[in-house]
Design an enzyme around this catalytic site. Structure first.
Site, PDB file in Angstrom:
ATOM      1  N   LYS A  37       0.844  -1.191   0.000  1.00  0.00           N
ATOM      2  CA  LYS A  37       0.000   0.000   0.000  1.00  0.00           C
ATOM      3  C   LYS A  37       0.884   1.247   0.000  1.00  0.00           C
ATOM      4  O   LYS A  37       1.897   1.304   0.717  1.00  0.00           O
ATOM      5  CB  LYS A  37      -0.887  -0.040   1.252  1.00  0.00           C
ATOM      6  CG  LYS A  37      -1.957   1.033   1.357  1.00  0.00           C
ATOM      7  CD  LYS A  37      -2.788   0.788   2.613  1.00  0.00           C
ATOM      8  CE  LYS A  37      -3.952   1.742   2.759  1.00  0.00           C
ATOM      9  NZ  LYS A  37      -4.780   1.416   3.946  1.00  0.00           N
TER      10      LYS A  37
ATOM     11  N   SER B 242      -9.436   1.359   3.146  1.00  0.00           N
ATOM     12  CA  SER B 242      -8.641   2.195   2.255  1.00  0.00           C
ATOM     13  C   SER B 242      -7.603   1.410   1.448  1.00  0.00           C
ATOM     14  O   SER B 242      -7.001   1.943   0.513  1.00  0.00           O
ATOM     15  CB  SER B 242      -7.930   3.288   3.069  1.00  0.00           C
ATOM     16  OG  SER B 242      -7.028   2.721   4.009  1.00  0.00           O
TER      17      SER B 242
ATOM     18  N   SER C 290      -9.789  -1.012   7.045  1.00  0.00           N
ATOM     19  CA  SER C 290      -9.162  -0.779   5.744  1.00  0.00           C
ATOM     20  C   SER C 290      -8.458  -1.980   5.127  1.00  0.00           C
ATOM     21  O   SER C 290      -8.108  -1.948   3.952  1.00  0.00           O
ATOM     22  CB  SER C 290      -8.177   0.387   5.841  1.00  0.00           C
ATOM     23  OG  SER C 290      -8.865   1.596   6.035  1.00  0.00           O
TER      24      SER C 290
END
Length: 442
Positions: free
Chosen positions: A80, A155, A179
């Protein structure tokens, strides 16, 4: 010819160990597949081919010498884009951080690299990780594997998409309010939310650091166990012989069952029946104290997020996606006294939770109460964006405010997951339970 990019991380690790595939060939196969994929720019913010091939060459030499560093030595994964990568931009999905190039890797990436994981690149995310939807018109919005016109969940949206579309063997994301688990559930993956404080956040762009956690998104529970070990630099949790015989699950009824959409509701009920058929006892459980910190979520999250980002947003907030900026700005209204009182109420609720759940091996709930919304409607209907974002984060947030570790597992119904929550720092035990549940749900 074998398509190795369709295999689990564990299968790839075993194939490397057996000499069936060379890490360099494997890394190149993933890099080629990423380059050719029509949705790659919606999934990867940056690909790091030079790093991937250099790490793969080192893994290849270790494999030939019989000196592999871990079961995943040589396996390519994505990261990420809020984990620092030395010499490569880390922008956390925001123009506020455009051009930010760290000098060193995040500590968790350093550990994973020392265990032999190969870094393919950085994946897109919700802006500054502050949304459960994965919608990000500022940089890119990754697609759901089940509907390219819908969001992937956030996310860690690109993290999930990279695995679901076969563009990484596993992914590393973060989870502050759901997330890791939301995008894992919406893309039919396994996601692991670790206990807050378990893994280093040094070199990870913060959102609300007291809730921020690191976690993998994977094809299988075995992969999640292997990834956890690699991220922590330790031996792999033992999953052998995992069974649901004699296991007691609590099926949480407080808040998480309210307003379930039909597909998640039916998928959850079916999953409970299969877990019961495999030998688990499932008992409905109400923990009313959970409602207190859930009601305090605005102050608990946004006050800290504003403390971290308020100066930047005040100066350059016009660069942000407006709904994300407005959510941050909600934090400036809270006083220190309100924030501290909310934390005290949350700690009291955690004590009540621990007492209520002490007789159970884990607590179950639907991973998300809804399905991935369409991108176009989220962009055109502000009220819909707000209500869907809050609903999306509702069930997973229980694990964060209660300080738990948690997994989400596919139920067999597209984009519908079931979550298992366990006591803090009980990840190894939770993974054994999750492995047994995965078998029952298959």
């Amino acid at each position: 010819m074998t398509d190795w990019t369709g295999k689990s991380a564990a299968e790839l690790g075993r194939a490397i160990g057996a000499g069936e595939v060379d890490p360099v060939d494997l890394a190149q196969a993933y890099l080629d597949k990423i380059a050719a994929h029509p949705l790659r720019d919606r999934i990867y913010a940056r690909v790091t081919p030079d790093r991937a091939l250099a790490e793969a060459k080192a893994a290849s030499a270790r494999a030939r010498a019989g000196m592999r560093l871990s079961p995943l030595d040589g396996v390519p994964v994505s990261w990420k884009d809020l984990f620092d990568t030395a010499g490569v931009a880390t922008e956390a999905g925001s123009k506020l951080l455009e051009g930010r190039v760290p000098e060193t890797d995040a500590e968790v990436l350093q550990t994973a690299t020392a265990m032999g994981l190969v870094c393919l690149g950085k994946t897109h995310l919700s802006e500054l990780a502050f949304s459960g939807l994965g919608l990000n018109p500022v940089t890119a919005t990754p697609p759901s594997v089940n509907d390219a016109e819908a969001v992937a969940g956030g996310s860690s949206s690109g993290a999930a998409a990279s695995v679901a579309f076969g563009l990484a063997a596993a992914a590393v994301g973060s989870d502050t309010g759901g997330s890791v688990r939301i995008p894992a559930a919406w893309n039919d993956l396994v996601g692991l939310k670790t206990t807050a404080g378990r893994m280093s956040l040094v070199g990870a762009v913060p959102l609300a650091s007291r809730f921020d956690t690191v976690g993998p998104l994977c094809r299988t529970v075995e992969d999640a166990a292997l990834m956890l070990a690699a991220l922590e630099g330790r031996r792999v949790p033992d999953l052998t012989g995992a069974s649901l015989e004699g296991v007691r699950f609590a099926a949480l009824t407080t808040i998480v069952m309210d307003g379930l959409r039909p597909e998640p509701a039916a998928a959850y009920q079916s999953a409970l029946e299969r877990l019961g058929a495999a030998g688990a006892e499932i008992v409905p459980l109400d923990v009313p104290e959970v409602a207190i910190p859930m009601g305090d979520a605005a102050v608990l999250y946004t006050a800290e997020a504003w403390a971290t980002w308020g100066d930047d947003i005040t100066d350059r907030g016009d660069l942000m996606f407006a709904p994300i900026r407005e959510r941050f700005e909600g934090g400036k209204a809270f006083t220190a006294a309100e924030y501290l009182r909310a934390w005290e109420r949350m700690m009291q609720a955690r004590a009540a939770w621990a007492e209520a759940t002490a007789g159970f091996d884990a607590v179950l709930c639907p991973s998300a109460p809804n399905l991935p919304p369409k991108v176009d409607r989220l962009l055109s209907d502000d009220d819909y964006y707000v209500t869907e974002n809050l609903l999306t984060l509702r069930n997973t947030r229980v694990g964060n405010v209660m300080g738990l570790c948690a997994t989400t597992l596919p139920t067999g119904t597209p984009s519908c997951g079931i979550s298992l929550m366990a006591a803090p720092m009980e990840e190894d035990r939770l993974l054994r339970l999750s492995a047994a549940a995965e078998t029952a749900l298959a």
